[in-house]
Design an enzyme around this catalytic site. Structure first.
Site, PDB file in Angstrom:
ATOM      1  N   ASP A 165      -3.719   1.031  -9.627  1.00 40.91           N
ATOM      2  CA  ASP A 165      -3.570   2.288  -8.861  1.00 40.91           C
ATOM      3  C   ASP A 165      -2.079   2.426  -8.523  1.00 40.91           C
ATOM      4  OD1 ASP A 165      -3.682   0.033  -7.135  1.00 40.91           O
ATOM      5  OD2 ASP A 165      -4.410   1.232  -5.457  1.00 40.91           O
ATOM      6  N   HIS A 179       1.452  -8.930  -3.633  1.00 45.09           N
ATOM      7  CA  HIS A 179       0.062  -8.608  -3.968  1.00 45.09           C
ATOM      8  C   HIS A 179      -0.267  -8.706  -5.471  1.00 45.09           C
ATOM      9  CE1 HIS A 179      -1.234  -7.544   0.022  1.00 45.09           C
ATOM     10  NE2 HIS A 179      -0.600  -6.403   0.096  1.00 45.09           N
TER      11      HIS A 179
END
Ligand code: RIB
Ligand code: CA
Length: 335
Positions: free
Chosen positions: A16, A247
């Protein structure tokens, strides 16, 4: 005799694409131990058009226009409205430091269809690495129930086993965005590796890393620029000082085995559904932690609990050494 080097890991990366996804794509596109077969976009940090644009821009910037990008889902599996994170990633998903110019075009077909096609083309070899909401992976499972037998495994950035959540007290963003999709992925009978907040909150980038990126070619300079806004967000939301999580790149590195976890038990795990305050929580059965995690019947989720925090230095060195962007700069020197 020279030791034989393992073959690069075939990978389909589903993103995303906000700021940390961009670094993950760069790592996968540039690292010799990854054979990046394709990228899929998914809604999440930003809307699907922006995510797709950013996936395309990143692979082109890295000189990897050969990597196909397929557009994925525009919202959660059950049709609820998408909730984005522009406040984290900037209005352009690139820390408000991109140009927003379109680069290249997505291929025909969806990201879910692309996953299935590549899994069938390379049976047992493809690792699906999903670092956004798990909508595309769940759609692929729906279209192809035998997908678990066709892939090598699935690695996600998502969830939290012992760490607190980052959207609610207990839920991490990628799971919270689409818990029904996540539940389908956790319940499918494949080797699932969960790279969650337990490790991704402990591997961070700071302005020293940004300076090293800025000293590289225009790919490094661009990466340094998009991180500026991201560091501000984390200073206010999490750390009280300018540093940000990596992340998504951690999931790529774990999947490629360039980052080998020092603790990653395989346990039973599930996603909390329903409308209560724990919606989107990942519950991992870590009760065996005091006995070295004995075998659990039916367990197929490897939960990464510890990794080497120096990974930040490695990815920064890789991107800083990548040279100049293959996407021409505009008048302001932006790519
Ligand atoms: O919780 C962090 C995750 O949510 C990362 O994948 C980030 O890019 C967002 O998708
Ligand atoms: Ca992401």
């Amino acid at each position: 005799m020279q030791e034989e080097r393992a073959k690069p890991q075939k990978m389909v990366l589903d993103c995303d694409t906000g700021v940390d996804d961009t670094l993950a794509i760069l790592y996968a596109a540039l690292h010799p131990d990854v054979e990046l077969l394709a990228v899929g976009s998914v809604w999440g940090n930003v809307d699907i058009a922006t995510a797709t644009r950013n996936c395309l821009h990143t692979v082109h910037m890295a000189g990897r226009a050969d990597v196909p990008v397929a557009r994925g889902a525009a919202g959660p599996l059950i049709g609820t409205p998408p909730v984005y994170a522009y406040h984290v990633h900037g209005d352009d998903g690139q820390g408000n430091a991109g140009t927003g110019r379109g680069v290249g075009a997505a291929i025909a077909g969806t990201a879910a269809e692309q996953m299935i096609r590549l899994a069938r083309a390379h049976p047992g070899e493809v690792e699906i690495v999903a670092v956004g909401p798990l909508t595309n992976v769940a759609l692929a499972l729906g279209l192809c129930p035998e997908l678990p037998e066709l892939v090598h495994g699935v690695t996600i950035m998502g969830g939290a086993a012992l760490a607190p959540g980052n959207v609610t007290e207990v839920a991490e963003a990628n799971i919270w965005c689409d818990p029904e999709a996540a539940a389908a992925v956790f319940n499918a009978p494949w080797r699932l590796t969960m790279v969650g907040l337990d490790v991704t909150m402990r591997t961070t980038l700071d302005d020293g890393h940004r300076a090293r990126l800025a000293a590289g070619g225009t790919i490094g300079q661009y990466t340094s620029r998009i991180l500026d806004h991201y560091l501000d967000y984390f200073a206010a939301a999490s750390f009280g000082e300018r540093r940000s999580c990596l992340h998504d790149a951690l999931a790529v590195a774990v999947a490629a085995r360039t980052l080998v976890p020092s603790s990653a038990p395989t346990v039973n795990a599930f996603v909390v559904l329903g409308d209560g305050p724990t919606r989107g929580q990942t519950v991992c059965d870590l009760r065996g932690m005091y006995m070295g995690y004995p075998h659990q019947d039916g367990a197929h989720c490897r939960v990464v609990l510890e990794t080497d925090p120096h990974f930040a230095d490695e990815i920064v060195a890789l991107i800083a050494a990548a040279g100049d962007s293959a996407v021409p700069l505009n008048k302001e020197g932006r790519t």
